[in-house]
Enzyme design. Structure first.
Site, mmCIF file in Angstrom:
data_model
loop_
_atom_site.group_PDB
_atom_site.id
_atom_site.type_symbol
_atom_site.label_atom_id
_atom_site.label_comp_id
_atom_site.label_asym_id
_atom_site.label_seq_id
_atom_site.Cartn_x
_atom_site.Cartn_y
_atom_site.Cartn_z
ATOM 1 N N THR A 10 35.361 31.163 53.169
ATOM 2 C CA THR A 10 35.255 30.927 54.603
ATOM 3 C C THR A 10 34.208 29.868 54.907
ATOM 4 O O THR A 10 34.419 28.993 55.757
ATOM 5 C CB THR A 10 34.923 32.245 55.331
ATOM 6 N N LYS A 47 44.557 31.475 59.167
ATOM 7 C CA LYS A 47 44.313 32.605 58.271
ATOM 8 C C LYS A 47 45.586 33.439 58.239
ATOM 9 O O LYS A 47 45.916 34.137 59.210
ATOM 10 C CB LYS A 47 43.141 33.454 58.794
ATOM 11 N N GLU A 94 43.346 29.184 54.963
ATOM 12 C CA GLU A 94 42.416 29.951 54.125
ATOM 13 C C GLU A 94 43.060 31.244 53.651
ATOM 14 O O GLU A 94 43.459 32.090 54.448
ATOM 15 C CB GLU A 94 41.134 30.284 54.888
ATOM 16 N N GLY A 95 43.141 31.407 52.346
ATOM 17 C CA GLY A 95 43.741 32.599 51.769
ATOM 18 C C GLY A 95 42.831 33.811 51.830
ATOM 19 O O GLY A 95 41.711 33.766 52.341
#
Length: 238
Positions: free
Chosen positions: A16, A37, A109-110
């Site tokens: 993050t 996200k 973002e995973g």
């Protein structure tokens, strides 16, 4: 690049904050940035999640979250236990494409590592990246054990024909130990891709203005910053 997928070699390693740094640098250069996200886990309704943190730190234009599950588990498991519909790779790809239509850069973002399951069919962030044809930036820890997980992540990307942009260290300690210093040279070899930055430990706790002012110094020119791997290694005593 219109879409970059930010993955990691595990969880709680700085994805993050790295996403926020990328967003801050791009935003400062005049680009409009959207942060996506796919699945937020471990956060309840009304609580701030990773997207809100990225927007707070970076000043990005827009954030989107496709699903939220209350338990801090892999997205597929968290969805099943909550009795909620899972997120699927094709939905992630569709959402990223939609955001790319109106923004200069989309950062996806995973959750956790590259192959953490999104759904009962075994869909992953890697599948979403493949559908998008988007490169993946891998965030990794600095210390002992990182070479193995970085190598495995790189092999998984190559096996799927997905481009790896490079590696960023998600939390670089103020006083690095021997393994951490050696890893500055070994990580690019393990990844088969360049080391493109190192974000200092605790960066996420900085006031937003300080974070934005410093972000470019943590990322290499390939990511819009000024960070130099050779100079950094020399300063660290590597």
């Amino acid at each position: 690049m219109t879409v970059i997928v930010v993955s990691g070699t595990g969880t709680e390693i700085g994805k993050t904050v790295v996403t926020a740094a990328l967003s801050a640098v791009a935003t400062a250069s005049g680009r409009s940035v959207a942060v996506l996200k796919p699945a937020q886990t471990g956060v309840g309704p009304g609580e701030p999640g990773d997207v809100e943190e990225v927007l707070r730190l970076s000043g990005a234009a827009k954030g989107a979250e496709l699903a939220r599950f209350p338990e801090p588990l892999a997205p597929g498991t968290a969805a099943r236990r909550a009795g909620l519909a899972p997120v699927r790779p094709d939905a992630v790809a569709a959402a990223a494409r939609e955001l790319a239509d109106t923004h200069d850069l989309v950062l996806v973002e995973g959750a956790g590592g590259l192959l953490v399951r999104f759904d009962e069919e075994g869909g992953t962030l890697a599948d979403a990246a493949r559908l998008l044809g988007a490169p993946v930036l891998v965030v990794t820890p600095a210390g002992l054990g990182t070479l193995n997980s970085t190598t495995l992540t790189a092999e998984a990307l190559r096996a799927r024909g997905i481009e790896q942009l490079g590696v960023v260290i998600g939390s670089w300690p103020e006083s690095p130990d021997l393994a951490e210093r050696c890893n500055l040279a070994d990580l690019p070899e393990a990844a088969g891709a360049p080391l493109l930055g190192a974000v200092p430990a605790g960066a996420g706790g900085l006031p937003a203005a300080e974070f934005r002012a410093a972000a470019a110094s943590w990322l290499a020119p390939a990511l819009g910053g000024t960070w130099d791997a050779t100079a950094f290694a020399a300063a660290a005593g590597a």
